[in-house]
Write a protein that holds these residues in place. Structure first.
Motif, mmCIF file in Angstrom:
data_model
loop_
_atom_site.group_PDB
_atom_site.id
_atom_site.type_symbol
_atom_site.label_atom_id
_atom_site.label_comp_id
_atom_site.label_asym_id
_atom_site.label_seq_id
_atom_site.Cartn_x
_atom_site.Cartn_y
_atom_site.Cartn_z
ATOM 1 N N GLU A 19 9.598 14.834 -3.346
ATOM 2 C CA GLU A 19 8.361 15.512 -2.989
ATOM 3 C C GLU A 19 7.552 15.864 -4.238
ATOM 4 O OE1 GLU A 19 9.569 18.682 -0.347
ATOM 5 O OE2 GLU A 19 10.328 17.223 1.117
ATOM 6 N N ALA A 20 8.225 16.305 -5.296
ATOM 7 C CA ALA A 20 7.539 16.615 -6.555
ATOM 8 C C ALA A 20 6.987 15.360 -7.209
ATOM 9 C CB ALA A 20 8.493 17.335 -7.512
ATOM 10 N N SER A 21 7.536 14.192 -6.834
ATOM 11 C CA SER A 21 7.084 12.907 -7.391
ATOM 12 C C SER A 21 5.987 12.275 -6.537
ATOM 13 C CB SER A 21 8.271 11.939 -7.499
ATOM 14 O OG SER A 21 9.246 12.455 -8.379
ATOM 15 N N GLY A 22 5.441 13.020 -5.578
ATOM 16 C CA GLY A 22 4.317 12.535 -4.791
ATOM 17 C C GLY A 22 4.679 11.863 -3.479
ATOM 18 N N PHE A 23 5.941 11.924 -3.075
ATOM 19 C CA PHE A 23 6.355 11.334 -1.806
ATOM 20 C C PHE A 23 6.189 12.358 -0.684
ATOM 21 C CE2 PHE A 23 8.344 8.587 -4.852
ATOM 22 C CZ PHE A 23 8.387 7.349 -4.240
ATOM 23 N N VAL A 24 5.825 11.853 0.491
ATOM 24 C CA VAL A 24 5.615 12.688 1.669
ATOM 25 C C VAL A 24 6.730 12.394 2.669
ATOM 26 C CG1 VAL A 24 4.046 13.185 3.591
ATOM 27 C CG2 VAL A 24 3.131 12.690 1.304
ATOM 28 N N HIS A 25 7.311 13.451 3.237
ATOM 29 C CA HIS A 25 8.377 13.298 4.227
ATOM 30 C C HIS A 25 7.802 12.649 5.481
ATOM 31 C CE1 HIS A 25 11.269 15.007 7.313
ATOM 32 N NE2 HIS A 25 12.007 14.239 6.547
ATOM 33 N N ARG A 26 8.448 11.560 5.926
ATOM 34 C CA ARG A 26 7.974 10.824 7.106
ATOM 35 C C ARG A 26 8.995 10.833 8.238
ATOM 36 N NH1 ARG A 26 3.247 7.582 6.703
ATOM 37 N NH2 ARG A 26 3.801 7.365 8.892
ATOM 38 N N ASP A 37 0.804 -1.228 0.000
ATOM 39 C CA ASP A 37 0.000 0.000 0.000
ATOM 40 C C ASP A 37 0.834 1.274 0.000
ATOM 41 O OD1 ASP A 37 0.892 0.122 2.652
ATOM 42 O OD2 ASP A 37 -1.034 -0.511 3.486
ATOM 43 N N ALA A 38 2.181 1.112 -0.032
ATOM 44 C CA ALA A 38 3.034 2.303 -0.055
ATOM 45 C C ALA A 38 4.381 1.962 -0.686
ATOM 46 C CB ALA A 38 3.253 2.839 1.358
ATOM 47 N N LEU A 39 4.995 2.974 -1.251
ATOM 48 C CA LEU A 39 6.361 2.890 -1.756
ATOM 49 C C LEU A 39 7.185 3.822 -0.880
ATOM 50 C CD1 LEU A 39 8.148 1.683 -4.004
ATOM 51 C CD2 LEU A 39 7.674 3.742 -5.343
ATOM 52 N N ARG A 40 8.292 3.306 -0.325
ATOM 53 C CA ARG A 40 9.106 4.091 0.594
ATOM 54 C C ARG A 40 10.548 4.149 0.104
ATOM 55 N NH1 ARG A 40 6.692 1.306 6.103
ATOM 56 N NH2 ARG A 40 4.706 2.412 6.073
ATOM 57 N N LEU A 41 11.223 5.224 0.485
ATOM 58 C CA LEU A 41 12.638 5.390 0.167
ATOM 59 C C LEU A 41 13.233 6.398 1.121
ATOM 60 C CD1 LEU A 41 12.478 8.306 -1.383
ATOM 61 C CD2 LEU A 41 11.927 6.897 -3.341
ATOM 62 N N ASP A 42 14.536 6.530 1.064
ATOM 63 C CA ASP A 42 15.192 7.540 1.892
ATOM 64 C C ASP A 42 16.387 8.095 1.137
ATOM 65 O OD1 ASP A 42 17.809 6.156 2.840
ATOM 66 O OD2 ASP A 42 16.277 4.687 3.346
ATOM 67 N N CYS A 43 16.872 9.227 1.633
ATOM 68 C CA CYS A 43 18.077 9.839 1.082
ATOM 69 C C CYS A 43 18.757 10.627 2.187
ATOM 70 C CB CYS A 43 17.755 10.730 -0.114
ATOM 71 S SG CYS A 43 16.799 12.208 0.268
ATOM 72 N N VAL A 44 20.006 10.951 1.999
ATOM 73 C CA VAL A 44 20.734 11.749 2.971
ATOM 74 C C VAL A 44 19.961 13.057 3.174
ATOM 75 C CG1 VAL A 44 22.885 12.986 3.397
ATOM 76 C CG2 VAL A 44 22.944 10.691 2.435
ATOM 77 N N ALA A 45 19.726 13.400 4.436
ATOM 78 C CA ALA A 45 18.881 14.560 4.753
ATOM 79 C C ALA A 45 19.399 15.863 4.157
ATOM 80 C CB ALA A 45 18.733 14.692 6.269
ATOM 81 N N SER A 46 20.709 15.973 3.978
ATOM 82 C CA SER A 46 21.276 17.217 3.450
ATOM 83 C C SER A 46 21.138 17.358 1.931
ATOM 84 C CB SER A 46 22.754 17.318 3.834
ATOM 85 O OG SER A 46 23.481 16.239 3.276
ATOM 86 N N ASN A 47 20.649 16.327 1.241
ATOM 87 C CA ASN A 47 20.510 16.368 -0.210
ATOM 88 C C ASN A 47 19.167 17.023 -0.576
ATOM 89 O OD1 ASN A 47 20.406 15.923 -2.968
ATOM 90 N ND2 ASN A 47 21.227 13.848 -2.835
ATOM 91 N N ARG A 48 19.141 18.341 -0.485
ATOM 92 C CA ARG A 48 17.899 19.092 -0.691
ATOM 93 C C ARG A 48 17.321 18.910 -2.094
ATOM 94 N NH1 ARG A 48 17.341 22.165 3.748
ATOM 95 N NH2 ARG A 48 19.209 22.845 4.849
ATOM 96 N N ARG A 49 18.172 18.808 -3.087
ATOM 97 C CA ARG A 49 17.685 18.659 -4.461
ATOM 98 C C ARG A 49 16.957 17.325 -4.647
ATOM 99 N NH1 ARG A 49 21.388 19.107 -9.916
ATOM 100 N NH2 ARG A 49 19.681 18.848 -11.363
ATOM 101 N N LEU A 50 17.513 16.249 -4.099
ATOM 102 C CA LEU A 50 16.862 14.947 -4.218
ATOM 103 C C LEU A 50 15.575 14.909 -3.395
ATOM 104 C CD1 LEU A 50 16.925 12.139 -5.434
ATOM 105 C CD2 LEU A 50 18.438 11.414 -3.559
ATOM 106 N N ARG A 51 15.595 15.540 -2.231
ATOM 107 C CA ARG A 51 14.388 15.596 -1.415
ATOM 108 C C ARG A 51 13.268 16.321 -2.169
ATOM 109 N NH1 ARG A 51 15.631 17.261 4.646
ATOM 110 N NH2 ARG A 51 13.401 16.835 4.669
ATOM 111 N N ALA A 52 13.599 17.427 -2.825
ATOM 112 C CA ALA A 52 12.603 18.170 -3.602
ATOM 113 C C ALA A 52 12.086 17.324 -4.764
ATOM 114 C CB ALA A 52 13.204 19.479 -4.113
ATOM 115 N N TYR A 53 12.978 16.545 -5.386
ATOM 116 C CA TYR A 53 12.576 15.661 -6.481
ATOM 117 C C TYR A 53 11.553 14.633 -5.988
ATOM 118 C CZ TYR A 53 12.931 11.995 -10.026
ATOM 119 O OH TYR A 53 12.635 11.050 -10.968
#
Length: 183
Positions: A140-147, A122-138
């Motif tokens: 979020e723009a792809s429909g992922f919610v910060h958890r 029921d969900a797709l999850r992933l993570d990235c280094v917290a300091s990678n703001r560009r990947l985090r924005a990507y």
């Protein structure tokens, strides 16, 4: 347009143990590209031992465009980094795209969502280094919610009990049942 042509055929194939050199080549190319930009998402070089088990379990994939290796991704069915959050999810790890195949990330994420949904997740999850703001924005723009952010041990990209600590940001995208609206 992925890889430069509108009629490029994108295929996903499981990476076996014999494919580890190809997986490492894609990961190392992506890691070098990140390092050149001052982003510490991954280690300078990946070791075969870090991906061997996932290849043996059939969780690592090579993505090809017109029979040319263009990327890799590991799709796991569990991740201890998410132990505090319930739900049936699939976990994207080590998603990397060759520089010539720009735009492939969206294709990989759509494939991972479809694969997870087909498996009843029921969900797709992933993570990235917290300091990678560009990947985090990507993401979020792809429909992922910060958890939330959590600390993980080992070099960036690893999951170890010891070694340096890296803070990672966790992201989740709900997967409605087939035929439902997507985020």
């Amino acid at each position: 347009m992925v890889g430069g042509g509108s009629d490029d055929k994108v295929t996903f194939r499981r990476a076996g143990v014999d494919d580890i050199p190809d997986v490492l080549r894609v990961l190392d190319e992506a890691a070098a590209w990140l390092r050149e930009r001052g982003i510490s998402q991954w280690p300078a070089r990946f070791e075969a031992g870090w991906i061997d088990d996932a290849c043996r379990r059939g969780e690592t994939w090579l993505i090809e465009i017109s029979d040319r290796i263009a990327g890799t991704v590991t799709l796991d069915w569990a991740d201890p980094v998410w132990a505090d959050i319930s739900g049936q999810a699939a976990y994207v790890h080590r998603m990397a795209v060759c520089r010539w195949a720009g735009g492939l990330g969206a294709v990989i994420l759509a494939w991972a969502a479809d694969t997870a949904r087909h498996d009843g997740r029921d969900a797709l999850r992933l993570d990235c280094v917290a300091s990678n703001r560009r990947l985090r924005a990507y993401y979020e723009a792809s429909g992922f919610v910060h958890r939330g952010d959590v600390a993980v041990g080992g070099a960036p990209g690893q999951r170890e009990q010891q070694g340096p600590v890296t803070i990672v940001s966790r992201y989740e995208r709900p997967l409605p049942a087939a035929g439902g609206n997507t985020v």
